[in-house]
Design a protein around this motif. Structure first.
Motif, PDB file in Angstrom:
ATOM      1  N   ALA A   4       0.834  -1.206   0.000  1.00  0.00           N
ATOM      2  CA  ALA A   4       0.000   0.000   0.000  1.00  0.00           C
ATOM      3  C   ALA A   4       0.866   1.253   0.000  1.00  0.00           C
ATOM      4  O   ALA A   4       0.559   2.228  -0.694  1.00  0.00           O
ATOM      5  CB  ALA A   4      -0.932  -0.005   1.211  1.00  0.00           C
ATOM      6  N   SER A   5       1.958   1.225   0.750  1.00  0.00           N
ATOM      7  CA  SER A   5       2.872   2.375   0.763  1.00  0.00           C
ATOM      8  C   SER A   5       3.494   2.604  -0.604  1.00  0.00           C
ATOM      9  O   SER A   5       3.596   3.737  -1.067  1.00  0.00           O
ATOM     10  CB  SER A   5       3.985   2.156   1.793  1.00  0.00           C
ATOM     11  N   ALA A   6       3.888   1.521  -1.257  1.00  0.00           N
ATOM     12  CA  ALA A   6       4.496   1.645  -2.586  1.00  0.00           C
ATOM     13  C   ALA A   6       3.497   2.212  -3.596  1.00  0.00           C
ATOM     14  O   ALA A   6       3.841   3.072  -4.416  1.00  0.00           O
ATOM     15  CB  ALA A   6       5.018   0.294  -3.053  1.00  0.00           C
ATOM     16  N   LEU A   7       2.255   1.738  -3.554  1.00  0.00           N
ATOM     17  CA  LEU A   7       1.232   2.271  -4.461  1.00  0.00           C
ATOM     18  C   LEU A   7       0.967   3.744  -4.199  1.00  0.00           C
ATOM     19  O   LEU A   7       0.804   4.540  -5.132  1.00  0.00           O
ATOM     20  CB  LEU A   7      -0.065   1.474  -4.326  1.00  0.00           C
ATOM     21  N   CYS A  14       3.157  10.360  -9.520  1.00  0.00           N
ATOM     22  CA  CYS A  14       2.377  10.645 -10.738  1.00  0.00           C
ATOM     23  C   CYS A  14       1.639  11.976 -10.626  1.00  0.00           C
ATOM     24  O   CYS A  14       1.648  12.783 -11.563  1.00  0.00           O
ATOM     25  CB  CYS A  14       1.374   9.527 -11.006  1.00  0.00           C
ATOM     26  N   LEU A  15       0.998  12.216  -9.486  1.00  0.00           N
ATOM     27  CA  LEU A  15       0.273  13.470  -9.298  1.00  0.00           C
ATOM     28  C   LEU A  15       1.213  14.659  -9.319  1.00  0.00           C
ATOM     29  O   LEU A  15       0.909  15.706  -9.900  1.00  0.00           O
ATOM     30  CB  LEU A  15      -0.514  13.432  -7.982  1.00  0.00           C
ATOM     31  N   ASP A  46      -2.189  12.317 -14.019  1.00  0.00           N
ATOM     32  CA  ASP A  46      -3.113  12.763 -12.977  1.00  0.00           C
ATOM     33  C   ASP A  46      -4.142  11.678 -12.676  1.00  0.00           C
ATOM     34  O   ASP A  46      -4.415  11.366 -11.517  1.00  0.00           O
ATOM     35  CB  ASP A  46      -3.795  14.053 -13.430  1.00  0.00           C
ATOM     36  N   SER A  47      -4.704  11.076 -13.706  1.00  0.00           N
ATOM     37  CA  SER A  47      -5.690  10.012 -13.518  1.00  0.00           C
ATOM     38  C   SER A  47      -5.071   8.778 -12.872  1.00  0.00           C
ATOM     39  O   SER A  47      -5.658   8.174 -11.973  1.00  0.00           O
ATOM     40  CB  SER A  47      -6.309   9.618 -14.862  1.00  0.00           C
ATOM     41  N   LEU A  48      -3.876   8.415 -13.321  1.00  0.00           N
ATOM     42  CA  LEU A  48      -3.191   7.257 -12.759  1.00  0.00           C
ATOM     43  C   LEU A  48      -2.839   7.488 -11.290  1.00  0.00           C
ATOM     44  O   LEU A  48      -3.053   6.616 -10.439  1.00  0.00           O
ATOM     45  CB  LEU A  48      -1.936   6.945 -13.569  1.00  0.00           C
ATOM     46  N   GLY A  49      -2.310   8.660 -10.984  1.00  0.00           N
ATOM     47  CA  GLY A  49      -1.964   8.977  -9.602  1.00  0.00           C
ATOM     48  C   GLY A  49      -3.171   8.974  -8.686  1.00  0.00           C
ATOM     49  O   GLY A  49      -3.127   8.462  -7.570  1.00  0.00           O
ATOM     50  N   PHE A  50      -4.265   9.545  -9.168  1.00  0.00           N
ATOM     51  CA  PHE A  50      -5.489   9.572  -8.374  1.00  0.00           C
ATOM     52  C   PHE A  50      -5.991   8.150  -8.123  1.00  0.00           C
ATOM     53  O   PHE A  50      -6.407   7.814  -7.009  1.00  0.00           O
ATOM     54  CB  PHE A  50      -6.558  10.397  -9.098  1.00  0.00           C
ATOM     55  N   THR A  51      -5.923   7.303  -9.139  1.00  0.00           N
ATOM     56  CA  THR A  51      -6.370   5.918  -9.001  1.00  0.00           C
ATOM     57  C   THR A  51      -5.490   5.142  -8.026  1.00  0.00           C
ATOM     58  O   THR A  51      -5.996   4.372  -7.206  1.00  0.00           O
ATOM     59  CB  THR A  51      -6.381   5.225 -10.371  1.00  0.00           C
ATOM     60  N   MET A  53      -3.937   6.254  -5.526  1.00  0.00           N
ATOM     61  CA  MET A  53      -4.114   6.752  -4.162  1.00  0.00           C
ATOM     62  C   MET A  53      -5.531   6.551  -3.619  1.00  0.00           C
ATOM     63  O   MET A  53      -5.851   7.029  -2.544  1.00  0.00           O
ATOM     64  CB  MET A  53      -3.759   8.238  -4.098  1.00  0.00           C
ATOM     65  N   MET A  54      -6.380   5.851  -4.374  1.00  0.00           N
ATOM     66  CA  MET A  54      -7.744   5.618  -3.898  1.00  0.00           C
ATOM     67  C   MET A  54      -7.720   4.657  -2.727  1.00  0.00           C
ATOM     68  O   MET A  54      -6.868   3.796  -2.684  1.00  0.00           O
ATOM     69  CB  MET A  54      -8.603   5.029  -5.019  1.00  0.00           C
ATOM     70  N   PRO A  55      -8.611   4.672  -1.800  1.00  0.00           N
ATOM     71  CA  PRO A  55      -9.709   5.595  -1.563  1.00  0.00           C
ATOM     72  C   PRO A  55      -9.320   6.810  -0.732  1.00  0.00           C
ATOM     73  O   PRO A  55     -10.099   7.729  -0.579  1.00  0.00           O
ATOM     74  CB  PRO A  55     -10.720   4.738  -0.805  1.00  0.00           C
ATOM     75  N   GLY A  56      -8.102   6.807  -0.204  1.00  0.00           N
ATOM     76  CA  GLY A  56      -7.694   7.878   0.706  1.00  0.00           C
ATOM     77  C   GLY A  56      -7.725   9.257   0.100  1.00  0.00           C
ATOM     78  O   GLY A  56      -8.136  10.220   0.750  1.00  0.00           O
ATOM     79  N   ILE A  57      -7.310   9.384  -1.148  1.00  0.00           N
ATOM     80  CA  ILE A  57      -7.254  10.703  -1.768  1.00  0.00           C
ATOM     81  C   ILE A  57      -8.658  11.266  -1.959  1.00  0.00           C
ATOM     82  O   ILE A  57      -8.874  12.469  -1.885  1.00  0.00           O
ATOM     83  CB  ILE A  57      -6.447  10.660  -3.093  1.00  0.00           C
ATOM     84  N   PHE A  58      -9.625  10.389  -2.166  1.00  0.00           N
ATOM     85  CA  PHE A  58     -11.012  10.829  -2.302  1.00  0.00           C
ATOM     86  C   PHE A  58     -11.514  11.410  -0.979  1.00  0.00           C
ATOM     87  O   PHE A  58     -12.101  12.491  -0.949  1.00  0.00           O
ATOM     88  CB  PHE A  58     -11.889   9.659  -2.748  1.00  0.00           C
TER      89      PHE A  58
END
Length: 109
Positions: A4-7, A14-15, A46-51, A53-58
């Motif tokens: 999870a940390s690596a992702l 990416c972001l 941006d899309s890859l980074g957001f994905t 980091m889900m669900p925390g970034i949301f």
């Protein structure tokens, strides 16, 4: 937890790269049509980074909005948003791991 940390780190990279993508010359003058590869790659990152980091970034988006209300600069706002998303994701993974271990131990008895 390490996975999870690596992702999350990959998502943050990416972001961060997406926010630093240069504007192309075609974006400055609309008569050239297509805005160039830099903005396209920025949108992809941006899309890859957001994905990643889900669900925390949301769920950390409220922190992002709060930082904008406080009129922080863009870099500080994004740093707090990424850190909050990272923390939420690690907390979520920890809770999932604890629940999985408890369910596994009760199944053995």
């Amino acid at each position: 937890m390490f996975f999870a940390s690596a992702l999350n780190v990959a998502g943050i990279l990416c972001l961060n790269a997406a926010t630093r993508a240069p504007e192309s010359a075609a974006a400055a003058s609309p008569e050239f049509g297509y805005a160039g590869w830099s903005r396209g790659w920025a949108a992809l990152l941006d899309s890859l980074g957001f994905t990643l980091m889900m669900p925390g970034i949301f769920f950390a988006s409220s922190v992002f909005l709060g930082a904008h209300v406080l009129a922080w600069n863009e870099r500080a706002t994004r740093s707090v948003w990424y850190a909050a998303g990272y923390g939420i994701n690690l907390l979520t993974m920890w809770r999932v791991g604890v629940a999985w271990r408890a369910a596994r131990e009760t199944g053995r008895k």
